[in-house]
Design an enzyme around this catalytic site. Structure first.
Site, PDB file in Angstrom:
ATOM      1  CB  SER A 113      -0.880   0.019   1.256  1.00 26.37           C
ATOM      2  OG  SER A 113      -1.528   1.276   1.384  1.00 26.37           O
ATOM      3  CE1 TYR A 166      -3.924  -2.730   5.285  1.00 25.85           C
ATOM      4  CE2 TYR A 166      -3.134  -0.515   4.824  1.00 25.85           C
ATOM      5  CZ  TYR A 166      -3.681  -1.708   4.382  1.00 25.85           C
ATOM      6  OH  TYR A 166      -3.967  -1.881   3.054  1.00 25.85           O
TER       7      TYR A 166
END
Ligand SMILES: NC(=O)c1ccc[n+]([C@@H]2O[C@H](COP(=O)([O-])OP(=O)(O)OC[C@H]3O[C@@H](n4cnc5c(N)ncnc54)[C@H](O)[C@@H]3O)[C@@H](O)[C@H]2O)c1
Length: 260
Positions: A148, A161
């Site tokens: 990401s 995350y």
């Protein structure tokens, strides 16, 4: 994107978390271009199959295998079962993931472990077992990690995350460095704020997230899920055959500068 319809013919691609929002779009793009795709997820078979059918995937090119990949026995079973119908795997997509948001000083320790297990450990287990299978099958294959843009940019409330995605980027580089001589490549796709899946859930349920995200995308709109699928299509195609150790950032410019 324009690729020949048979651009991926002959390839067997395994994707974890493939019944999720982005996974289904990726599976559709890869199978539409000739690949046989083994979709793994923890969703019940009926639900996963419904999602794949709703997306219009070609049934004879896609099989679903339920397994929780945070456990190495399950990973081994997945790869064995995948092989029975579709033969040795040429590409493994370590794509399963989860996110939960909370301020870092209030973050639950058990949730931290869960996020690391699903995002990082499961990717490590699948990539390791898959690479071993490629070596024993004499396959010069590829491992693709879904990371990401927040693997490099600290976005508020998702420290676990972001840390897991940063670690996945380094894991990808380690696989790529260690296995290049044996012809096994590793790359990452790093999407931005996609209008599907986990980001859309946050967009729809967390007003603070929506306010921040609506200012964070230089291109000015949520990322179309097809743009992530296109990145996978490119990486799986012969056009990317000289790429290894790369992070393919497809984020509409989110990571260029802080907009918040
Ligand atoms: N949506 C976004 O904006 C965005 C942006 C960047 C990266 N990503 C990444 O893309 C991937 C897919 O995200 P999504 O938005 O489609 O979310 P999603 O929640 O729709 O899909 C994730 C899938 O992973 C599956 N999964 C969870 N734990 C698993 C396990 N232990 N074993 C196997 N499967 C498991 C889930 O059941 C789910 O179907 C994730 O890795 C995510 O981090 C998403």
């Amino acid at each position: 994107m324009t690729f020949r319809e048979d651009a991926l013919a002959g390839q067997h691609i395994v994707i974890s978390g493939g019944a999720g929002a982005i996974g289904v779009a990726v599976t559709k793009a890869l199978s539409d271009h000739g690949a046989r795709v083994t979709v793994n997820d923890i969703l019940p078979r009926e639900e996963a199959v419904l999602r794949l059918e709703a997306a219009g995937v070609l049934k004879d090119r896609v099989q679903y295998i339920h397994a929780d990949l945070t456990n190495h026995e399950n990973v081994d079973q997945l790869l064995e079962q995948a092989r029975v119908n579709f033969g040795p795997a040429h590409t493994l997509c370590c794509h399963a993931g989860m996110v939960q948001a909370a301020p870092i000083i209030e973050f639950d320790d058990g949730l931290w472990d869960q996020i690391m297990d699903v995002n990082l450990k499961a990717a490590y287990l699948l990539a390791k077992a898959g690479a071993r299978a490629m070596l024993s099958d004499s396959v010069r294959g590829q491992i693709i990690f879904t990371t990401s843009w927040v693997g490099a940019v600290p976005w508020p409330d998702i420290a676990a995350y972001s840390a897991s995605k940063a670690a996945m980027n380094m894991l990808m580089r380690s696989f790529s460095r260690e296995l290049a001589a044996q012809g096994i490549r590793a790359n990452a796709v790093a999407p931005g704020i996609v209008g599907a899946g986990m980001a859309l859930r946050q967009w729809e349920t967390e007003p603070d997230y929506r306010a921040r995200a609506s200012k964070a995308i230089p291109l000015g709109y949520l990322q179309p899920v097809e743009s992530v699928a296109d990145a996978f299509l490119f990486l799986c195609s012969p056009a990317a055959s000289y790429m290894t150790g790369s992070i393919l950032l497809v984020d509409g410019g989110c990571s260029l500068y802080p907009m918040d």
